[in-house]
Design an enzyme around this catalytic site. Structure first.
Site, PDB file in Angstrom:
ATOM      1  CB  CYS A 131      -0.914  -0.018   1.224  1.00 49.26           C
ATOM      2  SG  CYS A 131      -1.881   1.472   1.373  1.00 49.26           S
ATOM      3  CB  CYS A 134      -0.602   2.505   4.124  1.00 49.95           C
ATOM      4  SG  CYS A 134      -2.029   1.787   3.342  1.00 49.95           S
ATOM      5  CG  ASP A 135       3.183   1.211   4.354  1.00 49.83           C
ATOM      6  OD1 ASP A 135       2.732   1.647   5.416  1.00 49.83           O
ATOM      7  OD2 ASP A 135       2.972   0.058   3.939  1.00 49.83           O
TER       8      ASP A 135
END
Ligand code: NAP
Length: 309
Positions: A131, A134-135
């Site tokens: 992701c 997200c990261d």
């Protein structure tokens, strides 16, 4: 005893929740491990009707949840560990607790497909991620070469997003043309920071011994030549697998473990309905999942009416 239990809080589950709540069925909605579903990991959703400027995936899901709760849906954080669909009412075990329900709407979605490499498993969350939203902004990825694996819309979206952080983004695909929709593919390939690496598969992610990502070993599928590419992060975007393991042997699944819908959203078990990515390997869009969630809610409501509930 519940009248309707909805498994999943992605677009399908929450739309089913809005409709069943408005039908006064007070649905119980189980979040699963990823409240809001996969869309919460998307940055900007550009193709959900009604949002001409696009909308953040997390915000869209938060709004859907609020809308469902406004009409009386009860959202419960929990994962279904076991299901018994052979009895009436149906029984679910949710984090050790028993839930009985007259109808069930399965909207459990799908999870990220993994490459299946041992080094991938060892380096997950140590530079290997599924992701970018997200990261991607993590310090370890800043101004570093990054690799995205895959050739679909997700891979193009992730690669484009990662150009904000990485020095260069390699888009590693096992063929020489992208599967992605034209608009997403063109956008990615026109980005000077994205370098496609065609006809290549990742055979190992380096370096498990160091406990961090330093590169990938690649094999060219046509020449079989082995090469190494340096990078600080690997973003795997090679599709999804339906989250249906708990229903195996209880209702009809296809060979890839997607729930097989019968008439409309009915499954092979009367009273159990399905919507969204856990049954759909063709369209897989937020709006089609929402549409199926709506249909499942209507089907469940009609089924309950025939049972005089
Ligand atoms: P996808 O369309 O199934 O693409 C998966 C990609 O990964 C394909 O290019 C496939 O290669 C490759 N792949 C699969 N298994 C692999 C393996 N073991 N090793 C290496 N490569 C592998 O999945 P997706 O990109 O996640 O998209 C899923 C759905 O969501 C699509 O319907 C898409 O349109 C939608 N989506 C839409 C948006 C948007 O519109 N904003 C964004 C993301 C996703 P092959 O091409 O060779 O099969």
């Amino acid at each position: 005893m519940e009248k309707v239990t909805i498994i999943g809080t992605g677009c399908a589950g929450l739309t089913a929740a809005i409709y069943t709540a408005r039908a006064n069925l007070q649905p119980l909605v189980l979040t699963g491990v990823m409240p809001g579903g996969l869309l919460t990991t998307t940055s900007i959703v550009e193709n959900f009707p009604g949002f001409p400027e696009g909308i953040d995936g997390f915000e869209l899901m938060t709004r859907m949840q609020k809308q469902a709760e406004r009409f009386g849906a009860r959202i419960k954080f929990g994962t279904v560990e076991a299901a018994d669909l052979s009895r009436r009412p149906f029984a679910l075990t949710v984090d050790g607790e028993r839930v009985e329900s007259r109808t069930i709407i399965i909207a459990s979605g799908a999870g990220h497909r993994h490459l299946g490499l041992e080094s991938e498993r060892l380096l997950e969350n140590r530079g290997v991620t599924y992701c970018a939203t997200c990261d991607g902004a993590l310090p370890i990825f800043r101004n570093q070469p990054l690799a995205v694996v895959g050739g679909g819309d997700s891979a193009c979206e992730e690669a484009t997003y990662l150009t904000r952080f990485g020095s260069v983004v390699y888009l590693i695909h096992r063929r020489d043309s992208l599967r992605a929709s034209r608009i997403m593919a063109e956008r990615a390939l026109a980005n000077p920071k994205i370098q496609p690496v065609w006809d290549s598969v990742v055979t190992e992610i380096l370096d498990a011994q160091q406990g961090k990502v330093t590169g990938v070993r690649l094999k060219h599928v046509k020449t079989h030549a082995a090469t190494t590419l340096s990078c600080a992060g690997v973003f795997v975007a090679i599709g999804h697998v339906p989250s249906t393991a708990v229903f195996k042997g209880q209702l009809e699944l296809d060979p890839n473990e997607y729930v097989v819908p019968k008439r409309g959203t009915e499954t092979s078990v009367p009273g159990v309905f399905v919507a969204g990515d856990c049954a759909d390997h063709v369209y897989r869009q937020a709006v089609t999942a929402a549409g199926q969630g709506c249909a499942a809610a209507i089907d469940a409501e009609r089924y309950l009416a025939t049972q005089n509930v």
